[in-house]
Scaffold this motif. Structure first.
Motif, PDB file in Angstrom:
ATOM      1  N   PRO A  84       0.797  -1.223   0.000  1.00  0.00           N
ATOM      2  CA  PRO A  84       0.000   0.000   0.000  1.00  0.00           C
ATOM      3  C   PRO A  84       0.835   1.281   0.000  1.00  0.00           C
ATOM      4  CG  PRO A  84      -0.067  -1.008   2.163  1.00  0.00           C
ATOM      5  CD  PRO A  84       0.611  -1.987   1.235  1.00  0.00           C
ATOM      6  N   ASP A  85       2.045   1.232   0.556  1.00  0.00           N
ATOM      7  CA  ASP A  85       2.889   2.421   0.611  1.00  0.00           C
ATOM      8  C   ASP A  85       4.006   2.409  -0.423  1.00  0.00           C
ATOM      9  OD1 ASP A  85       1.474   3.394   2.882  1.00  0.00           O
ATOM     10  OD2 ASP A  85       2.648   2.046   4.156  1.00  0.00           O
ATOM     11  N   SER A  86       4.215   1.281  -1.082  1.00  0.00           N
ATOM     12  CA  SER A  86       5.370   1.172  -1.978  1.00  0.00           C
ATOM     13  C   SER A  86       5.009   1.061  -3.460  1.00  0.00           C
ATOM     14  CB  SER A  86       6.243  -0.022  -1.578  1.00  0.00           C
ATOM     15  OG  SER A  86       5.500  -1.224  -1.626  1.00  0.00           O
ATOM     16  N   LEU A  87       3.801   0.638  -3.769  1.00  0.00           N
ATOM     17  CA  LEU A  87       3.415   0.490  -5.179  1.00  0.00           C
ATOM     18  C   LEU A  87       3.239   1.857  -5.821  1.00  0.00           C
ATOM     19  CD1 LEU A  87       2.504  -1.289  -7.584  1.00  0.00           C
ATOM     20  CD2 LEU A  87       0.186  -1.105  -6.664  1.00  0.00           C
ATOM     21  N   ILE A  88       3.932   2.070  -6.924  1.00  0.00           N
ATOM     22  CA  ILE A  88       3.773   3.314  -7.683  1.00  0.00           C
ATOM     23  C   ILE A  88       2.835   3.091  -8.853  1.00  0.00           C
ATOM     24  CG2 ILE A  88       4.960   5.041  -9.109  1.00  0.00           C
ATOM     25  CD1 ILE A  88       7.468   4.494  -7.349  1.00  0.00           C
ATOM     26  N   ALA A  89       3.084   2.015  -9.625  1.00  0.00           N
ATOM     27  CA  ALA A  89       2.267   1.802 -10.818  1.00  0.00           C
ATOM     28  C   ALA A  89       2.454   0.407 -11.380  1.00  0.00           C
ATOM     29  CB  ALA A  89       2.656   2.815 -11.897  1.00  0.00           C
ATOM     30  N   MET A  90       1.427  -0.031 -12.097  1.00  0.00           N
ATOM     31  CA  MET A  90       1.582  -1.180 -12.973  1.00  0.00           C
ATOM     32  C   MET A  90       2.124  -0.604 -14.271  1.00  0.00           C
ATOM     33  SD  MET A  90      -1.273  -3.783 -14.426  1.00  0.00           S
ATOM     34  CE  MET A  90      -0.795  -5.464 -14.730  1.00  0.00           C
ATOM     35  N   LEU A  91       3.265  -1.110 -14.715  1.00  0.00           N
ATOM     36  CA  LEU A  91       3.907  -0.556 -15.912  1.00  0.00           C
ATOM     37  C   LEU A  91       3.349  -1.126 -17.196  1.00  0.00           C
ATOM     38  CD1 LEU A  91       7.610  -0.582 -14.691  1.00  0.00           C
ATOM     39  CD2 LEU A  91       6.031   1.370 -14.804  1.00  0.00           C
ATOM     40  N   ASP A  92       3.154  -2.432 -17.225  1.00  0.00           N
ATOM     41  CA  ASP A  92       2.614  -3.043 -18.428  1.00  0.00           C
ATOM     42  C   ASP A  92       2.182  -4.469 -18.147  1.00  0.00           C
ATOM     43  OD1 ASP A  92       4.969  -4.792 -18.819  1.00  0.00           O
ATOM     44  OD2 ASP A  92       5.985  -2.985 -19.513  1.00  0.00           O
ATOM     45  N   VAL A  93       1.445  -4.991 -19.088  1.00  0.00           N
ATOM     46  CA  VAL A  93       1.007  -6.383 -19.050  1.00  0.00           C
ATOM     47  C   VAL A  93       1.043  -6.887 -20.485  1.00  0.00           C
ATOM     48  CG1 VAL A  93      -1.445  -5.766 -19.234  1.00  0.00           C
ATOM     49  CG2 VAL A  93      -0.793  -7.961 -18.253  1.00  0.00           C
ATOM     50  N   GLU A  94       1.438  -8.133 -20.633  1.00  0.00           N
ATOM     51  CA  GLU A  94       1.433  -8.744 -21.961  1.00  0.00           C
ATOM     52  C   GLU A  94       1.126 -10.215 -21.798  1.00  0.00           C
ATOM     53  OE1 GLU A  94       5.914 -10.017 -22.991  1.00  0.00           O
ATOM     54  OE2 GLU A  94       5.583  -7.847 -23.035  1.00  0.00           O
ATOM     55  N   GLY A  95       0.725 -10.842 -22.879  1.00  0.00           N
ATOM     56  CA  GLY A  95       0.447 -12.260 -22.768  1.00  0.00           C
ATOM     57  C   GLY A  95       0.003 -12.883 -24.070  1.00  0.00           C
ATOM     58  N   LYS A  96      -0.115 -14.200 -24.002  1.00  0.00           N
ATOM     59  CA  LYS A  96      -0.550 -15.005 -25.149  1.00  0.00           C
ATOM     60  C   LYS A  96      -1.723 -15.869 -24.710  1.00  0.00           C
ATOM     61  CE  LYS A  96       4.017 -15.318 -27.187  1.00  0.00           C
ATOM     62  NZ  LYS A  96       5.098 -16.181 -27.649  1.00  0.00           N
ATOM     63  N   PHE A  97      -2.687 -15.972 -25.584  1.00  0.00           N
ATOM     64  CA  PHE A  97      -3.858 -16.811 -25.361  1.00  0.00           C
ATOM     65  C   PHE A  97      -3.562 -18.160 -26.012  1.00  0.00           C
ATOM     66  CE2 PHE A  97      -5.019 -12.360 -25.649  1.00  0.00           C
ATOM     67  CZ  PHE A  97      -5.502 -12.171 -24.362  1.00  0.00           C
ATOM     68  N   LEU A  98      -3.516 -19.212 -25.207  1.00  0.00           N
ATOM     69  CA  LEU A  98      -3.005 -20.497 -25.663  1.00  0.00           C
ATOM     70  C   LEU A  98      -4.073 -21.539 -25.942  1.00  0.00           C
ATOM     71  CD1 LEU A  98      -0.028 -20.594 -23.160  1.00  0.00           C
ATOM     72  CD2 LEU A  98       0.026 -19.897 -25.572  1.00  0.00           C
ATOM     73  N   ALA A  99      -5.254 -21.375 -25.382  1.00  0.00           N
ATOM     74  CA  ALA A  99      -6.343 -22.326 -25.596  1.00  0.00           C
ATOM     75  C   ALA A  99      -7.658 -21.588 -25.357  1.00  0.00           C
ATOM     76  CB  ALA A  99      -6.209 -23.514 -24.644  1.00  0.00           C
ATOM     77  N   PRO A 100      -8.727 -22.055 -25.990  1.00  0.00           N
ATOM     78  CA  PRO A 100     -10.009 -21.370 -25.808  1.00  0.00           C
ATOM     79  C   PRO A 100     -10.528 -21.504 -24.380  1.00  0.00           C
ATOM     80  CG  PRO A 100     -10.307 -23.370 -27.114  1.00  0.00           C
ATOM     81  CD  PRO A 100      -8.837 -23.200 -26.899  1.00  0.00           C
ATOM     82  N   VAL A 101     -11.274 -20.491 -23.959  1.00  0.00           N
ATOM     83  CA  VAL A 101     -11.974 -20.506 -22.682  1.00  0.00           C
ATOM     84  C   VAL A 101     -13.447 -20.331 -22.999  1.00  0.00           C
ATOM     85  CG1 VAL A 101     -12.361 -19.278 -20.503  1.00  0.00           C
ATOM     86  CG2 VAL A 101     -10.020 -19.620 -21.363  1.00  0.00           C
ATOM     87  N   GLN A 157     -10.031 -25.740 -15.651  1.00  0.00           N
ATOM     88  CA  GLN A 157     -10.378 -26.847 -14.765  1.00  0.00           C
ATOM     89  C   GLN A 157      -9.754 -28.169 -15.199  1.00  0.00           C
ATOM     90  OE1 GLN A 157     -12.599 -25.205 -16.672  1.00  0.00           O
ATOM     91  NE2 GLN A 157     -13.351 -26.755 -18.089  1.00  0.00           N
ATOM     92  N   ASP A 158      -9.317 -28.288 -16.437  1.00  0.00           N
ATOM     93  CA  ASP A 158      -8.660 -29.492 -16.944  1.00  0.00           C
ATOM     94  C   ASP A 158      -7.145 -29.387 -16.850  1.00  0.00           C
ATOM     95  OD1 ASP A 158     -11.173 -30.611 -17.644  1.00  0.00           O
ATOM     96  OD2 ASP A 158     -11.158 -29.428 -19.501  1.00  0.00           O
ATOM     97  N   ASN A 159      -6.661 -28.341 -16.177  1.00  0.00           N
ATOM     98  CA  ASN A 159      -5.233 -28.046 -16.022  1.00  0.00           C
ATOM     99  C   ASN A 159      -4.558 -27.692 -17.351  1.00  0.00           C
ATOM    100  OD1 ASN A 159      -3.144 -27.546 -14.190  1.00  0.00           O
ATOM    101  ND2 ASN A 159      -2.191 -29.512 -14.629  1.00  0.00           N
ATOM    102  N   THR A 160      -5.337 -27.233 -18.308  1.00  0.00           N
ATOM    103  CA  THR A 160      -4.800 -26.751 -19.583  1.00  0.00           C
ATOM    104  C   THR A 160      -4.369 -25.301 -19.400  1.00  0.00           C
ATOM    105  OG1 THR A 160      -6.277 -28.201 -20.828  1.00  0.00           O
ATOM    106  CG2 THR A 160      -5.335 -26.312 -22.018  1.00  0.00           C
TER     107      THR A 160
END
Length: 155
Positions: A86-103, A136-139
């Motif tokens: 709560p006293d140390s977080l300044i910002a989330m800088l970025d997020v990235e990712g890949k979608f590997l299987a359908p949900v 739920q299938d650990n995929t």
């Protein structure tokens, strides 16, 4: 009487974190209600997300979750990380990712964040977390990373 669900603890600073720390985020089933709320919030009107017959004609067993709907399941704010910084977080800088299987609608997702890099700077540091989401299938359905700018301990 005021009851607290968590004991107050001091904020963690950049120096307090270690590579390999894991943050498990509570699982969440992707209900029809979540699909509708995400469609409403995002404005995404692609029928692949709300028309079951359309989905089935294209080889899907049910409504297909929007990729961004899946990615937000890795939100650190759903776990304990924010209560540690709560006293140390300044910002989330970025997020990235890949979608590997359908949900699909009614899939249950299990997100996890793991600290994989700590980059010290002069008065701050960058924490890189590997984000994974399994169904739920650990995929593995999503893999990516988050980066946070955290203050170093004040002198």
């Amino acid at each position: 009487m005021i009851r607290k669900t968590q004991a107050a603890r001091p904020s963690r600073w950049f120096e307090d974190f270690s590579i390999g720390e894991i943050y498990t985020i509570p699982s969440r089933t992707q209900t029809g209600g979540l699909f509708a709320m995400f469609q409403s919030a995002s404005g995404d009107n692609d029928p692949i997300h709300y028309d079951v017959n359309y989905c089935r004609k294209r080889g899907h067993r049910d409504l297909l979750a929007h990729g961004m709907q899946v990615m937000i399941q890795s939100c650190a704010g759903a776990g304990i990380f924010p209560s540690e910084v709560p006293d140390s977080l300044i910002a989330m800088l970025d997020v990235e990712g890949k979608f590997l299987a359908p949900v699909y609608r009614e899939d249950t997702l299990y997100p996890e964040l793991e600290i994989v890099d700590l980059e010290p700077q002069k008065s701050t540091g960058v924490i890189t977390m590997r984000a994974t989401i399994h169904n739920q299938d650990n995929t593995l359905v999503f893999e990516g990373q988050h980066r946070y700018l955290i203050r170093r301990r004040p002198s």
